[in-house]
Design an enzyme around this catalytic site. Structure first.
Site, short mmCIF file in Angstrom:
data_model
loop_
_atom_site.label_atom_id
_atom_site.label_comp_id
_atom_site.label_asym_id
_atom_site.label_seq_id
_atom_site.Cartn_x
_atom_site.Cartn_y
_atom_site.Cartn_z
N ARG A 190 6.67 3.72 14.64
CA ARG A 190 7.46 3.91 13.50
C ARG A 190 6.80 5.12 12.83
NH1 ARG A 190 5.17 -0.15 8.52
NH2 ARG A 190 6.78 0.20 6.85
N LYS A 204 0.92 -1.89 12.09
CA LYS A 204 1.65 -1.79 11.11
C LYS A 204 2.99 -1.11 11.48
CE LYS A 204 0.86 -3.12 7.82
NZ LYS A 204 0.93 -4.74 7.45
#
EC number: 2.8.2.-
Length: 391
Positions: free
Chosen positions: A229, A148
């Site tokens: 991220r 992700k």
């Protein structure tokens, strides 16, 4: 003989005019029969050669080299020009029966003649020849993480580079299928030329403890790409994906905390643990130098995809071919997409599972998680020499 029989049985001896007519008629009939016999024989040989040549060319154009070698049809010399010339010469048979008869003999002799020593034999290097389209090789570079973070985007964007070939699906070799062996792993790879880079992506490698050692055993020169991220945003995205598959799971807050009132985060939950990047990186640095690991910002991949891909190309030693002209921003998905290639009428965007709307999380929960990740983030910035500005 036919003439004597007719003249003696049917025609009176006194009628010379009728006798001459029958003689000419019989002679013409015999000559016509002889011509048709020779022409039919020539056409049969031409058709046989045409079928033989068609089968040979069919196996050359349709199948692989191995198929051509196994075909019993391809018994003709490889010189296609010689075949065309021979066939062309045979085409003249309709202009003269004697010429056709002689050429038919020559062509039959040509078919029955063994291969010339100088004629190339495609079967001679069945196991040693290198196909023009390349070989399957173990990967030179692997996108090892993180889930992700934007790994699919990086893979799809870099694949448009002509010097990169990549596996579309995730092999999961170094975490789930290692016992299958390197030959099995190599078999999954696309064929590449010597000048091309072979790549694959499996984001779970980054958090698999055995993966660094196993990849290092394969090749210490392997280049590694990690897409990172903001760990809080990443955890929410991870939960959103799981929720879409399992709607009956507990709430995000219930899974993220062992005791929310005390601010005790449950680090055993995978969605939380993945974002503790510095812990996983320490394991990788035991087997690979930092210079062989490139970190891609998942946030900048959205706002400046060309810039991030430019740095990826530099890291891989590639010419910067993927540039801003290849991207446009899709407002609906909130994510950059590739402009349509010439061979397609539609642009290329990531699948429906990418760019989905995140579930709403209590702002206080988000703030607690930011506080939890802050020391891990700072340590991670120091280790990689770059501030990703997640705090």
């Amino acid at each position: 003989m036919a003439y004597r029989f007719l003249s003696s049985r049917v025609v009176p001896s006194s009628n010379r005019l009728t006798r001459r007519f029958l003689f000419i008629f019989t002679l013409s009939l015999s000559f016509t029969y002889l011509c048709y016999s020779l022409i039919f024989c020539s056409d049969t040989i031409m058709q046989s050669q045409s079928d033989e040549q068609h089968r040979c060319l069919l196996f050359q154009n349709v199948g692989s080299k191995k198929l051509l070698q196994k075909s019993h049809y391809c018994t003709l010399p490889v010189d296609a020009k010689g075949i065309r010339d021979a066939t062309s010469n045979l085409g003249l048979t309709r202009q003269g029966t004697s010429l056709a008869h002689n050429q038919s003999k020559i062509f039959v002799a040509f078919l029955s003649t063994p291969r010339s020593i100088n004629a190339p034999d495609r079967r001679s290097n069945n196991n040693t020849g290198t196909p023009k389209f390349g070989n399957k090789k173990l990967p030179n570079a692997i996108i090892v993480g993180v889930k992700k973070g934007g790994t699919r985007a990086v893979l799809e964007f870099i694949r448009i580079h002509p010097d990169v070939r990549a596996v579309g699906t995730e092999p999961h070799f170094f975490d789930r299928n290692y016992d299958r062996g390197l030959d099995w792993y190599r078999g999954l790879m696309p064929r590449t030329l010597d000048s091309q880079i072979t790549m694959e992506k499996t984001p779970s490698y980054f958090v698999t403890r055995e993966a660094p050692r196993r990849i290092s055993s394969m090749s210490r020169d392997t280049k590694l790409i990690v897409v990172v991220r903001n760990p809080v945003t990443r955890a929410i995205s991870d939960y959103t994906q799981t929720l879409s598959k399992k709607p009956d799971i507990p709430s995000f807050e219930a899974l993220a905390f062992r005791n929310r009132s005390l601010g005790q985060v449950d680090t055993s939950w995978n969605a939380i643990r993945i974002g503790m990047y510095m812990l996983h990186l320490e394991n990788w640095l035991q087997y690979f130098p930092l210079s062989q690991i490139h970190f891609v910002s998942g946030e900048r991949l959205i706002t400046d995809p060309a810039g991030e891909l430019g740095r990826v190309q530099d890291f891989l030693g590639l010419k910067r071919i993927v540039t801003d002209k290849h991207f446009y921003f899709n407002k609906t998905k909130g994510f950059p997409c590739l402009k349509k290639p010439e061979s397609s009428s539609l642009p290329r965007c990531l699948g429906k599972s990418k760019g989905r709307t995140h579930v709403q999380i209590d702002p206080e929960v988000i703030e607690q998680l930011r506080d939890f990740y802050r020391p891990y983030n700072i340590k991670f910035y120091e280790m990689v020499g770059h501030d990703f500005r997640w705090d």
